[in-house]
Design a protein around this motif. Structure first.
Motif: not given
Length: 235
Positions: A13-22, A24-28, A43-49
């Motif tokens: 679909r051309g979307d971000p890969d969910p696993a790689e995005f999570i 790279a951008n979310m905090r464990l 978190h505020p800087g995760s760019g989840l949108r």
């Protein structure tokens, strides 16, 4: 759906890969009041949108709110209850209904459940759940579809955290939980007292002070309960 399958579908679909995005951008991070568990949290800087909407910013794709990106109060109190009373799950087959981040199922697996099934309908949530289970060193069978319309799976215990957040979902969940009771399956509910909670069907077992929508540190602690879901005649 596996993480690999979800990633392949996103690539088409051309979307971000969910696993790689999570990753790279979310905090464990450890969950507040539950240092035994770490989750990938927004978190505020995760760019989840960027994971939830098409790259062009349109809303052509209907997307559910990212419940899986936070530790909600109902799940947090169920997990705390399980760690405080591991006999609740030891050796038993457990269903984590509306699993979101997988917090409750992870707690059950860590506390010695005989097997854990996590049901979650959000495609990104399915990916996050798998990553969270792996980060905590537990094995969980993930069902990426709505199971509330059918018969209960072969389990001994259903754990339902934060499933009464809206009228429509409550109307689906209550009949499913009734079918679970009829099949001899115990049901525990975790909730901070939301509007659609079927209070007349619940018996309070324990109460904890935890933040709501606060797995990332936000939200003031508030009382949230763990309840036994009981037959209508016993409510």
């Amino acid at each position: 759906m596996s993480n690999q399958a979800a990633g392949a579908a996103s690539e088409r679909r051309g979307d971000p890969d969910p696993a790689e995005f999570i990753k790279a951008n979310m905090r464990l991070l450890p969950v507040p009041s539950l240092p035994e568990i770490r989750l990938h949290m927004a978190h505020p800087g995760s760019g989840l949108r960027r994971l939830l909407e098409p790259d062009d910013g349109t809303r052509e794709r209907a997307v559910a709110p990212p419940y899986w990106a936070y530790a909600w109060a109902g799940g947090a109190v169920l997990a705390r209850y399980i760690f405080d009373r591991p006999s609740t799950v030891v050796g038993r087959r457990v269903l984590d209904l509306g699993a979101g981040s997988g917090l409750v199922g992870i707690a059950a697996a860590k506390a010695g459940a005989g097997g854990v099934i996590a049901a979650e309908i959000d495609r990104n949530g399915v990916v996050a759940l798998g990553l969270n289970a792996a980060a905590n060193g537990v094995a969980i069978a993930i069902v990426g579809e709505d199971i509330t319309a059918g018969p209960p799976p072969a389990v001994d215990l259903v754990l339902a955290g934060d499933v009464f957040y809206g009228r429509a979902v409550a109307r689906r969940v209550v009949p499913f939980l009734d079918r679970c009771l009829a099949a001899g399956i115990e049901v525990l509910v975790g909730d901070p007292g939301r509007a659609w909670l079927p209070r007349q069907r619940l018996r309070l077992l324990a109460e904890y002070q935890v933040p709501d929508v606060g797995g990332n540190g936000g939200g003031a602690p508030k009382p949230s309960g763990v309840f036994a879901f009981v037959p209508a005649s016993a409510g």
